[in-house]
Design a protein around this motif. Structure first.
Motif, PDB file in Angstrom:
ATOM      1  N   LYS A   1      -9.154  -9.517   2.743  1.00  0.00           N
ATOM      2  CA  LYS A   1      -8.996  -8.277   1.993  1.00  0.00           C
ATOM      3  C   LYS A   1     -10.033  -7.237   2.417  1.00  0.00           C
ATOM      4  CE  LYS A   1      -8.092  -7.045  -2.792  1.00  0.00           C
ATOM      5  NZ  LYS A   1      -7.871  -7.591  -4.135  1.00  0.00           N
TER       6      LYS A   1
ATOM      7  N   ARG B   1      -4.028 -11.196   2.361  1.00  0.00           N
ATOM      8  CA  ARG B   1      -4.789 -10.322   1.473  1.00  0.00           C
ATOM      9  C   ARG B   1      -4.802 -10.831   0.040  1.00  0.00           C
ATOM     10  NH1 ARG B   1      -6.336  -4.911   2.132  1.00  0.00           N
ATOM     11  NH2 ARG B   1      -6.124  -4.886  -0.113  1.00  0.00           N
TER      12      ARG B   1
ATOM     13  N   LEU C   1       5.947   1.213   9.260  1.00  0.00           N
ATOM     14  CA  LEU C   1       6.352   0.830   7.905  1.00  0.00           C
ATOM     15  C   LEU C   1       5.182   0.855   6.919  1.00  0.00           C
ATOM     16  CD1 LEU C   1       8.788  -2.158   8.653  1.00  0.00           C
ATOM     17  CD2 LEU C   1       9.427   0.113   7.803  1.00  0.00           C
ATOM     18  N   GLU C   2       4.020   0.382   7.349  1.00  0.00           N
ATOM     19  CA  GLU C   2       2.871   0.289   6.429  1.00  0.00           C
ATOM     20  C   GLU C   2       1.599   0.757   7.116  1.00  0.00           C
ATOM     21  OE1 GLU C   2       3.030  -0.058   3.375  1.00  0.00           O
ATOM     22  OE2 GLU C   2       4.828  -1.236   2.943  1.00  0.00           O
ATOM     23  N   PRO C   3       1.484   2.053   7.333  1.00  0.00           N
ATOM     24  CA  PRO C   3       0.363   2.561   8.133  1.00  0.00           C
ATOM     25  C   PRO C   3      -1.021   2.155   7.627  1.00  0.00           C
ATOM     26  CG  PRO C   3       1.620   4.365   7.115  1.00  0.00           C
ATOM     27  CD  PRO C   3       2.407   3.120   6.923  1.00  0.00           C
ATOM     28  N   LEU C   4      -1.197   2.040   6.320  1.00  0.00           N
ATOM     29  CA  LEU C   4      -2.553   1.792   5.808  1.00  0.00           C
ATOM     30  C   LEU C   4      -3.021   0.345   5.986  1.00  0.00           C
ATOM     31  CD1 LEU C   4      -3.057   3.869   2.567  1.00  0.00           C
ATOM     32  CD2 LEU C   4      -3.366   4.506   4.946  1.00  0.00           C
ATOM     33  N   LEU C   5      -2.106  -0.539   6.341  1.00  0.00           N
ATOM     34  CA  LEU C   5      -2.513  -1.944   6.491  1.00  0.00           C
ATOM     35  C   LEU C   5      -3.222  -2.220   7.806  1.00  0.00           C
ATOM     36  CD1 LEU C   5       0.288  -4.380   5.224  1.00  0.00           C
ATOM     37  CD2 LEU C   5      -1.871  -3.804   4.132  1.00  0.00           C
TER      38      LEU C   5
ATOM     39  N   PRO D   1       0.820  -1.223   0.000  1.00  0.00           N
ATOM     40  CA  PRO D   1       0.000   0.000   0.000  1.00  0.00           C
ATOM     41  C   PRO D   1       0.852   1.270   0.000  1.00  0.00           C
ATOM     42  CG  PRO D   1      -0.015  -1.052   2.188  1.00  0.00           C
ATOM     43  CD  PRO D   1       0.825  -1.903   1.303  1.00  0.00           C
TER      44      PRO D   1
ATOM     45  N   ARG E   1      10.287   2.994  -1.446  1.00  0.00           N
ATOM     46  CA  ARG E   1       9.697   1.651  -1.560  1.00  0.00           C
ATOM     47  C   ARG E   1       9.590   1.238  -3.029  1.00  0.00           C
ATOM     48  NH1 ARG E   1       7.345   4.128   2.803  1.00  0.00           N
ATOM     49  NH2 ARG E   1       7.505   2.920   4.724  1.00  0.00           N
TER      50      ARG E   1
ATOM     51  N   GLN F   1      -5.682  -1.075  11.139  1.00  0.00           N
ATOM     52  CA  GLN F   1      -6.716  -0.160  11.624  1.00  0.00           C
ATOM     53  C   GLN F   1      -6.631   0.063  13.131  1.00  0.00           C
ATOM     54  OE1 GLN F   1      -7.219  -2.107   8.791  1.00  0.00           O
ATOM     55  NE2 GLN F   1      -6.973  -0.105   7.873  1.00  0.00           N
TER      56      GLN F   1
ATOM     57  N   MET G   1       0.041  -9.327   3.962  1.00  0.00           N
ATOM     58  CA  MET G   1       0.008  -9.226   2.500  1.00  0.00           C
ATOM     59  C   MET G   1      -0.318 -10.588   1.877  1.00  0.00           C
ATOM     60  SD  MET G   1       0.394  -6.085   1.677  1.00  0.00           S
ATOM     61  CE  MET G   1       0.874  -6.024  -0.062  1.00  0.00           C
TER      62      MET G   1
END
Lengths: 354, 354
Positions: free
Chosen positions: B134, B127, B156-160, A14, A117, B162, B124
């Motif tokens: 997903k 997903r 590292l991956e904030p959007l993954l 993402p 990335r 919640q 990942m």
């Protein structure tokens, strides 16, 4: 002796913020040009792969000037302690051909760490499909915004990169020095400094004819001081006709500014990352450059454990485009040094005892 | 209503340092157990996927106590504003089943940020293979070392992710506060503090019989104060027989200490990352815990933009294993809050104007 192939892959996903794209699930594309050595490499010299990252508003073709000359080293490989395996020039997501493919999906925010990335994604893609790439050593070369990407990529995946050449990287801001709390006087972001509006006034992306576009890029734009051969490579990859008949640059004005604006969220992350980077880094500075605060260079030398600095006399912030021969000389000499250091027998690493 | 599946995937590659593995090119493996909701989800409640990360020296099965009780919520879904989609418990690379598979390839160094990359890899992977995953929202729950992983994964991956529930995370060290330069008095690393030798004296990984191993884990080890049902889950997943007939723990003593030793290189990276994290984070603190410096809790609340703290009375550093019912109650209440917040209509994000 080098083949050239245009490649398109999915960019890293993402992205860093919700506003990075219009549709969160859709993948951005990344276009890059790969020049691959097609001869037989039968000596024991280390293979170096070079990955080039351009600055804000530019595109992959500013590196063509360099590629053309670096290719020639393949004919003179006895003179150098390395062989150049592949050279890759990337169009970052809102730039060049990537910008054209992504135009309906790019959002209103761009955190530059996503560019790092993306560089990692390209290297991983090549490693998985190209045995020669797998055997090679990866050297990142990046200018300005592209210099940030190169350094941050080493923070994220240190083992993928054997050397970083970062030219006038934008990775330090006086106002965002994390060691200075509260923010020093004059605290400001690019957004509130007036710089962004000034930049906006200097950017144009709609023209009535191809000639008008080319003339504007050649005579009026930020790019006009570029070395002339290099400038023509840039322009010929940048001007396209829109479906409505008008002419435009591949990067839209909006995305050009979005990339500049990413400075505010990205530079503090870059500043905070450098203390952890142990990779070799060469920091190339324009002797007369004023874009970066003057403290940038000391900050990087102090915080990047394994770094060197080289100053290009009279160089401005766009020194790789204005004085490409000077920067090319530095790159060749650094590759030579890297070649020698990779030829040395690997030191027996003293495995730390518990 | 939940199926259980043991899964094995490649861990993230490349690892963070040359010494992370014996063979740089070989991929470490990651074993995890996935509990997947098999009923039909036909209401409009948000689906939450929970990913659990254990502490140093433990394994995926300490979470069985929680899973067993959380599964029951599926029968009471009218009472809760969410549905639990999948629950995943990971054996980190040198631990549990992963440790057994990786034993001939693990090196002498382990930077904990690699654990965060592994958590991202699991998400990942799910997903890409599981549509329900997903659609879901990912909640990381981690204890101690696992708390570090959960927080760093959000960096590292904030959007993954919640939501993050981080229980007694080891992510702050007095001696490594980057805002304090030069290092304050008492500057020390785990390596030179004597703590590592003390820990080494408390770890044993060779036994003549299964009974001896089980008795040692139950009565003598660091784990002996665990709640008894939870302790038995842990032990039954941890004791195995070696080819030479001896009995051992799945994690080797050497790798157990290597993970502890990773503190020195990892905690400063964690400390530096939190200022950039905007994800929701719940920080669960043991009211009587002494493992973390007392400043940890204020440091996290101050630096994590969107964080809350909850203190478990009388809790030690191993509060999730000693007082699991108290921590379970906190988790349920946080999931309820998360469920409600995800049900709210998404605020019309004011897209920033240039």
């Amino acid at each position: 002796m080098y083949s050239a192939e245009n490649k398109i892959i999915d960019a890293h996903w993402p992205r860093y913020t919700e506003n990075s794209t219009i549709d969160k699930e859709k993948r951005l594309k990344l276009c890059y040009l790969k020049y691959k050595f097609e001869g037989t490499i039968n000596d024991n010299k280390p293979i170096l792969n070079l990955i080039f990252s351009h600055a804000t508003g530019m595109n992959k073709s500013i590196w063509k000037y360099y590629i053309k000359r670096l290719k020639k080293l393949a004919f003179m490989k006895d003179d150098y302690p390395f062989v150049i395996g592949s050279m890759i020039t990337v169009d970052h997501v809102q730039h060049g051909d990537s910008g054209v493919l992504n135009k309906d999906n790019l959002g209103t925010e761009f955190n530059w760490t996503d560019g790092a990335r993306d560089v990692i994604k390209v290297v991983m893609e090549e490693r998985s499909n190209d045995d020669a790439f797998k055997k090679g050593n990866n050297i990142l070369i990046g200018h300005s915004f592209g210099g940030f990407l190169s350094v941050y990529a080493a923070f994220l995946e240190p083992l993928l990169f054997q050397d970083i050449i970062t030219i006038e990287p934008v990775i330090y801001g006086r106002h965002s020095d994390p060691s200075a709390a509260p923010p020093p006087e004059g605290y400001k972001t690019m957004g509130n400094s007036g710089l962004l509006s000034a930049l906006a006034r200097g950017i144009k992306d709609e023209f009535d004819s191809k000639e008008e576009a080319v003339e504007w890029l050649r005579r009026t734009s930020f790019f006009s001081p570029f070395e002339s051969e290099l400038l023509e490579y840039f322009i010929s990859d940048e001007v396209i006709q829109r479906p409505d008949g008008k002419w435009t640059t591949k990067i839209s004005k909006e995305q050009h500014l979005t990339c500049y604006k990413g400075y505010d969220s990205s530079v503090p992350m870059g500043m905070s990352s450098v203390q952890f980077i142990k990779n070799r880094v060469l920091h190339v500075v324009g002797g007369s450059a004023t874009w970066n605060p003057p403290e940038t260079t000391n900050f990087l030398i102090k915080n990047l454990e394994n770094s060197d600095r080289i100053i290009v006399p009279n160089g401005t912030h766009t020194v790789p485009e204005e004085q490409p021969d000077d920067v090319l000389k530095i790159i060749k000499s650094r590759l030579t040094e890297t070649g020698f250091s990779l030829q040395e027998p690997i030191a027996l690493t003293a495995k730390p005892k518990l």
